[in-house]
Design an enzyme around this catalytic site. Structure first.
Site, PDB file in Angstrom:
ATOM      1  CB  CYS A 130    -109.505   8.945 -91.194  1.00  0.00           C
ATOM      2  SG  CYS A 130    -107.794   8.442 -91.383  1.00  0.00           S
ATOM      3  CB  CYS A 185    -115.640   6.177 -92.779  1.00  0.00           C
ATOM      4  SG  CYS A 185    -115.610   5.594 -94.480  1.00  0.00           S
ATOM      5  CG  HIS A 186    -113.743   6.827 -88.738  1.00  0.00           C
ATOM      6  ND1 HIS A 186    -114.586   5.884 -88.198  1.00  0.00           N
ATOM      7  CD2 HIS A 186    -112.793   6.123 -89.410  1.00  0.00           C
ATOM      8  CE1 HIS A 186    -114.174   4.667 -88.516  1.00  0.00           C
ATOM      9  NE2 HIS A 186    -113.084   4.771 -89.255  1.00  0.00           N
ATOM     10  CB  CYS A 227    -109.173   1.802 -91.464  1.00  0.00           C
ATOM     11  SG  CYS A 227    -110.569   1.360 -90.416  1.00  0.00           S
ATOM     12  CB  CYS A 249     -92.285  -8.831 -68.308  1.00  0.00           C
ATOM     13  SG  CYS A 249     -92.218  -9.403 -70.008  1.00  0.00           S
ATOM     14  CB  CYS A 253     -88.058  -6.248 -63.938  1.00  0.00           C
ATOM     15  SG  CYS A 253     -86.326  -6.731 -64.101  1.00  0.00           S
ATOM     16  CB  CYS A 296     -88.126  -4.523 -71.516  1.00  0.00           C
ATOM     17  SG  CYS A 296     -88.281  -3.037 -70.480  1.00  0.00           S
TER      18      CYS A 296
END
Ligand code: HEC
Ligand code: HEC
Length: 284
Positions: A97, A100-101, A135, A198, A201, A245
């Site tokens: 990573c 490039c970063h 990536c 959802c 609740c 959930c």
């Protein structure tokens, strides 16, 4: 406690009784509730303000999780390991990573504040976890990481932690809009054997108890994930929490990073716009 709430609680304890009382809850039949007033969004009133909910939370749990987190959140180890992973060369292209970063991928500071976001190639919502896997695959020639695996959570948590303290600023403009709407519909859609949504609740009954849990207000549902959960004894993602959930709702769980879960993630993260990212969280 109102009659409707006690019915809801009975439904949680005795799912078999649900079919008998569905008509009473929300005073309409399940089928009608799913698509009301053409918009497909059931109009629900928030049970109480966020401040009132917070008071109840403190009364119910005290500062138990906050205190535990102060003594050290087990998810902190993932952040350390995620940093190492960001500098590790993997895949056929001989890159990390960091190639490039920047060193420790530090150029990604702030990047997490805009996720999830619309991605043209995907023609849909790109989450941070999916971006990292994209990536790995396209930029590094590496195998995407299995969702909820240690390394996958570690990298995601590390990249997100680079934005700690920064306000969430997710966009739902332009091409993102229809996906936000779909996320909202998914959030309000009643389904599963219990005919729950959802929202029933986390909007209508937020701040009330279900079994031994306090139902949370959906403000601040996205700012602290990935999160260490005592019940899991493990760190997990927001999408894992959604699926938990959904299991309670007796709904068929969509796969990780499926369109439905990504849209839901966009919907809930947008509610947190302006709130500061604070990972890793800790929850019961
Ligand atoms: C060969 C260069 C390269 C490597 C290596 C690479 N990326 Fe990327 N990354 C990019 C490019 C280019 C983009 C811009 C969006 C795109 O095309 O996917 C990007 C975008 C991102 C973004 C979104 C940034 C934003 O502001 O929207 C994140 C997060 C990210 N990468 C994380 C990672 C991580 C974590 C790794 C290591 C597993 C990694 N990248 C490895 C080139 C790379
Ligand atoms: C029967 C009630 C009920 C339904 C329906 C329900 N939840 Fe939950 N949910 C809970 C309870 C109780 C908790 C635990 C609250 C806590 O951790 O403090 C919770 C926790 C969560 C959390 C974590 C909150 C946090 O602070 O970290 C998220 C996110 C969430 N639910 C999303 C959803 C989504 C998305 C759906 C629909 C697919 C859904 N919930 C349906 C009761 C419900």
């Amino acid at each position: 406690m109102s009659k409707k709430i006690s019915i809801l609680l009975k439904m949680l304890v005795f799912p078999a009784a649900v079919m008998l009382v569905t008509g009473t809850l929300g005073s309409m039949t399940g089928a009608q509730a799913a698509t009301q007033s053409g918009s497909k969004i059931e109009q629900l009133t928030q049970s109480m303000s966020y401040a009132e909910y917070q008071k109840r939370y403190e009364k119910y749990y005290g500062n138990f999780t906050a205190q535990m987190a102060e003594n050290g959140n087990p998810a902190d180890f993932l952040i350390d390991d995620g940093k190492d992973l960001a500098n590790k060369v993997v895949g056929s292209k001989g890159k990390s990573c960091a190639s490039c970063h920047g060193k420790d991928a530090l150029k990604l500071k702030g990047a997490a504040t805009t996720f999830p976001k619309y991605n043209a190639k995907l023609k849909g919502v790109m989450t941070l976890a999916l971006q990292i896997n994209t990536c790995l695959k396209n930029q590094m020639g590496a195998k995407p990481l299995k969702y909820e695996s240690y390394d996958q959570l570690a990298l995601t948590l590390y990249v997100k932690s680079l934005s700690n303290g920064m306000p969430i600023q997710v966009s739902i403009d332009g091409p993102a809009k229809p996906f936000y709407e779909k996320g909202k519909i998914a959030y309000y859609k009643r389904h599963g054997q219990l005919n729950f949504s959802c929202a029933i609740c986390h909007v209508k009954y937020a701040g009330y108890k279900a079994r031994s849990n306090l139902i949370s207000n959906n403000k601040h549902h996205a700012d602290h994930w990935p999160c260490y959960r005592l019940k899991w004894g493990k760190t997990g993602s927001l999408q894992r929490r959604f699926r938990g959930c959904m299991k309670n709702m007796r709904v068929k769980k969509p796969p990780f990073q499926s369109e439905e879960l990504r849209n839901l993630e966009l919907y809930l993260t947008y509610i947190d716009n302006g709130d500061r990212i604070q990972v890793p969280g800790m929850r019961m």
